[in-house]
Design an enzyme around this catalytic site. Structure first.
Site, short mmCIF file in Angstrom:
data_model
loop_
_atom_site.label_atom_id
_atom_site.label_comp_id
_atom_site.label_asym_id
_atom_site.label_seq_id
_atom_site.Cartn_x
_atom_site.Cartn_y
_atom_site.Cartn_z
N ILE A 218 0.87 -1.18 0.00
CA ILE A 218 0.00 0.00 0.00
C ILE A 218 0.91 1.23 0.00
CG2 ILE A 218 -1.90 1.21 1.14
CD1 ILE A 218 -2.26 -1.36 2.87
N HIS A 219 0.78 2.05 -1.05
CA HIS A 219 1.63 3.25 -1.07
C HIS A 219 1.02 4.43 -1.82
CE1 HIS A 219 2.62 1.91 -5.15
NE2 HIS A 219 3.04 3.15 -5.36
N ARG A 220 0.00 4.21 -2.64
CA ARG A 220 -0.50 5.31 -3.48
C ARG A 220 -1.19 6.38 -2.64
NH1 ARG A 220 -0.36 5.24 -8.94
NH2 ARG A 220 0.28 3.27 -9.88
N ASP A 292 -1.93 -1.72 -4.39
CA ASP A 292 -2.30 -0.56 -5.19
C ASP A 292 -1.16 -0.18 -6.13
OD1 ASP A 292 -0.49 0.63 -3.46
OD2 ASP A 292 -1.96 1.90 -2.46
#
Length: 373
Positions: A218-220, A292
């Site tokens: 998860i990074h966006r 993501d």
């Protein structure tokens, strides 16, 4: 012939590694013209595990220029990159400037080159999510408009360009862009490195402790900057992890925001960011992926892993169309339902959506053809 490569983020290191190998192979065979590559690392990913480790383990040629431009607002980051890259271009005077993907580094490299009339080659051209609020979408569109070569990974990417009017002027003037479906350099990279990937002791031990696990990233910004979306995703993964382990290599920025929001996962197994070999190992051994990330969606496909995408749209629409990927956004219930249903469904992996693993060689051959013409 001199190629100047601009990179700054993890996916770009992987793609650039494939093209650098193609350049080395071209030179090793004594083919003409000989090619020198100048690598410019903007510094967009500055954490050791997000940057330096990729050069170490993937044997990517070390950057000739490290600009050291780290975290900042989009405007500040892009502006600083533009200024510094321009200085390098004036000094190096390359024949071609090679940019990858959709980051601020991509935009700054392409814009600086275009302003100075250096030809730009965009690897991964033509991708569209149709979400124009995404900085990545804005970067893609702008870079495609000022590129000399548009190297598309799929027919769908070419159709996107045609829909935007590129077909109306391509080939009708001497300086019109060249659009080519080369296949995907990520396919080149996965096919090559999966044969060389040796996990660290830590990841080897983790895998030994889990007979079955899911892999997540998860990074966006669309997820991390929205507390409600991030909370919904974490709650879904926590509930899933109560039955099957969820391993989450956590991006530094996401970790900071979890702390800021007071969100503390109870079941998810959080680990530090990992290098490419460790990620490939985790991916090859997991049951499925929740992510993501654009790149990980494709890597999942290459290694035959179902992918639950934690976004409302994707650039890789063919993965959804062919049933390899399902879009769940940040909806907790849809994520949990996908784990119960989609992940356990029967999937036919007999397709080649992104070429046969020779994209990098095609890119170099096309650039040489243009250079000699």
């Amino acid at each position: 012939m001199k190629i100047l490569t601009v990179i700054g983020a993890r996916p770009q290191f992987i793609k650039a590694a494939a093209v650098s190998r193609a350049i080395e192979e071209h030179n090793r065979k004594g083919m003409q013209p000989s090619i020198s590559e100048v690598i410019v690392h903007t510094g967009q990913h500055y954490d050791h595990n997000m940057s330096d480790i990729f050069f170490e383990e993937m044997k990517i040629p070390r950057p000739n220029y490290s600009l050291g431009i780290g975290a900042a607002s989009h405007g500040a980051m892009t502006g600083r990159m533009l200024e510094k890259i321009e200085e390098v271009l004036v000094q190096e005077k390359p024949d071609v400037v090679l940019v990858y993907g959709d980051t601020n580094s991509t935009l700054a490299g392409a814009l600086a080159a275009s302003k100075l009339s250096f030809p730009v080659a965009h690897v991964e051209a033509g991708l569209r999510s149709m979400n124009f609020r995404m900085p990545e979408e804005q970067n893609r569109i702008l870079v495609d408009r000022i590129s000399t070569w548009l190297f598309c990974p799929t027919d769908h990417a070419i159709q996107n360009l045609n829909n935007e009017g590129f077909s109306n002027f391509i080939g009708k003037q001497s300086n019109s862009p060249k659009v080519v479906n080369t296949g995907d350099v990520m396919c080149d990279a996965v096919r090559y490195y999966i044969l060389h990937a040796k996990p660290s002791e830590k990841i080897h031990a983790l895998i030994d402790n889990h007979k079955c696990f899911y892999l997540s990233t998860i990074h966006r910004a669309e997820n991390t900057d929205d507390r409600n979306r991030l909370e919904s995703i974490i709650k879904a993964l926590d509930e899933i992890a109560a039955d099957i382990s969820v391993v989450l290599p956590l991006h530094p920025r996401t970790r900071n925001l979890l702390d800021e929001y007071g969100l503390f996962p109870k079941q998810i197994e959080i680990i530090e960011p990992v290098g490419y070999f460790d990620m490939l190992t985790l991916l090859s051994r997991c049951k499925a992926v929740f992510t993501d990330s654009g790149g990980l969606q494709k890597e999942s496909y290459f290694l035959h892993k179902p992918c639950v995408t934690l976004r409302d749209e994707t650039e890789w629409v063919e993965l959804v169309t062919h049933g390899y990927n399902v879009l769940c956004g940040a909806d907790k219930h849809r994520i949990i339902e996908a784990e119960k249903g989609f992940i356990n469904s029967s999937i036919d992996w007999n397709s080649q959506l992104y070429g046969e693993g020779h994209a990098a060689a095609k890119i170099i051959n096309e650039v040489i053809r243009g250079y000699l013409s």
